[in-house]
Motif scaffolding. Structure first.
Motif, PDB file in Angstrom:
ATOM      1  N   UNK A 137       0.826  -1.221   0.000  1.00 23.42           N
ATOM      2  CA  UNK A 137       0.000   0.000   0.000  1.00 23.42           C
ATOM      3  C   UNK A 137       0.855   1.264   0.000  1.00 23.42           C
ATOM      4  N   UNK A 138       1.986   1.219   0.686  1.00 27.60           N
ATOM      5  CA  UNK A 138       2.875   2.386   0.699  1.00 27.60           C
ATOM      6  C   UNK A 138       3.521   2.596  -0.681  1.00 27.60           C
ATOM      7  N   UNK A 139       3.873   1.492  -1.338  1.00 26.19           N
ATOM      8  CA  UNK A 139       4.427   1.596  -2.687  1.00 26.19           C
ATOM      9  C   UNK A 139       3.375   2.158  -3.640  1.00 26.19           C
ATOM     10  N   UNK A 140       2.151   1.664  -3.505  1.00 29.38           N
ATOM     11  CA  UNK A 140       1.053   2.130  -4.352  1.00 29.38           C
ATOM     12  C   UNK A 140       0.755   3.615  -4.114  1.00 29.38           C
ATOM     13  N   UNK A 141       0.858   4.049  -2.868  1.00 29.44           N
ATOM     14  CA  UNK A 141       0.650   5.472  -2.545  1.00 29.44           C
ATOM     15  C   UNK A 141       1.601   6.343  -3.350  1.00 29.44           C
ATOM     16  N   UNK A 142       2.869   5.930  -3.428  1.00 32.00           N
ATOM     17  CA  UNK A 142       3.859   6.717  -4.169  1.00 32.00           C
ATOM     18  C   UNK A 142       3.585   6.695  -5.668  1.00 32.00           C
ATOM     19  N   UNK A 143       3.077   5.585  -6.161  1.00 32.66           N
ATOM     20  CA  UNK A 143       2.722   5.514  -7.585  1.00 32.66           C
ATOM     21  C   UNK A 143       1.527   6.425  -7.892  1.00 32.66           C
ATOM     22  N   UNK A 144       0.544   6.430  -7.000  1.00 36.07           N
ATOM     23  CA  UNK A 144      -0.606   7.329  -7.154  1.00 36.07           C
ATOM     24  C   UNK A 144      -0.130   8.771  -7.096  1.00 36.07           C
ATOM     25  N   UNK A 145       0.729   9.060  -6.126  1.00 40.42           N
ATOM     26  CA  UNK A 145       1.295  10.412  -6.000  1.00 40.42           C
ATOM     27  C   UNK A 145       1.947  10.858  -7.305  1.00 40.42           C
TER      28      UNK A 145
END
Length: 198
Positions: free
Chosen positions: A48-56
Motif C-alpha cells: 500500500x505504501x508503494x502504491x501510494x507513491x505511484x498514485x502520488x
C-alpha cells in the motif's frame, strides 16, 4: 508612580499583542499562497505504501500538466477543482482500491523539508485518499510546483518576506506562536458562531 508603571506595562503588553497578531497575519498570508498535495495510503503495508507513491507520481504528473500555465493561485484552484473527476480517474488507474479526491482547507502540522520549513496552519490542499486511508500520508507543495524535479525553486516562488518565514522559522518563532494562537482563536470564534446560529 504605581499608575505610571501599570500604564507602561499595559502599553508594552498591547504593543506585543499587536505585533504578534500582525506577525500571525503575515504567516497566514504566506500559507494562503500555497496549495498542498496530500496523499494517504490505504494502510502501512509495504504494498500500500508503494502504491501510494505511484498514485502520488501519477497525480503530480497530471496536475502539473494542467497548472503549468497558471499565473496565480486563483487560476490554479479553478483548474484543479474543475478537474477533480479526471484526477480521481488518474489515481484509480493505478490502484484497484477506491479513491476519494477532494479540494479542501486542512490543518497541517509543521513540515521540515531540505531547505525550508512550512509552518503549521491551515492550507488549501488537493487530498487523495486511497481505500481506507489509514496508512502513512505524504505531503508536498503542489502550487507553486515544488513537488517535482524540474520544478521552480522555493526562492522563485515566494517573495523575501515569505521566504524569511519558511527558510528561517527560528527568526520568526514569535510570529509562528502568535499564528498558532491566532488560528485557535479563529477556530473558537467560528465554532461559537456555528453554535449561536443553530
Amino acid at each position: 508612580m504605581k499608575k505610571i508603571t501599570i500604564s507602561i506595562f499595559l502599553a508594552l503588553a498591547l504593543s506585543l499583542i499587536v505585533r504578534g497578531v500582525t506577525g500571525a497575519i503575515e504567516v497566514e498570508s504566506t500559507t494562503d499562497k500555497l496549495i498542498r498535495l496530500h496523499v494517504v495510503a490505504n494502510s502501512d503495508s509495504e504494498e500500500d505504501q508503494r502504491e501510494k507513491l505511484e498514485v502520488r507520481d501519477a497525480v503530480l504528473a497530471y496536475v502539473s500538466g494542467l497548472t503549468t500555465g497558471a499565473e496565480s493561485k486563483t487560476e490554479a484552484v479553478e483548474i484543479i477543482t474543475t478537474h477533480l473527476e479526471e484526477i480521481t480517474e488518474v489515481a484509480e488507474s493505478i490502484t484497484s482500491l477506491s479513491v476519494l479526491v477532494t479540494y479542501e482547507t486542512v490543518l497541517v502540522d509543521e513540515r521540515v523539508y531540505d531547505d525550508f520549513t512550512l509552518p503549521a496552519g491551515y492550507y488549501d490542499a488537493l487530498c487523495v485518499m486511497i481505500g481506507e486511508a489509514s496508512g502513512k500520508n505524504w505531503w508536498c507543495v503542489l502550487y507553486p510546483s515544488l513537488c517535482v524535479s524540474g520544478a521552480i525553486s522555493i526562492d522563485e516562488a515566494l517573495d523575501d518576506e515569505d521566504l524569511l518565514i519558511i527558510q528561517h522559522p527560528e527568526k520568526v518563532q514569535y510570529k509562528l506562536f502568535c499564528y498558532e494562537l491566532w488560528q485557535k482563536l479563529k477556530s473558537l470564534f467560528a465554532e461559537s458562531k456555528v453554535l449561536a446560529e443553530s
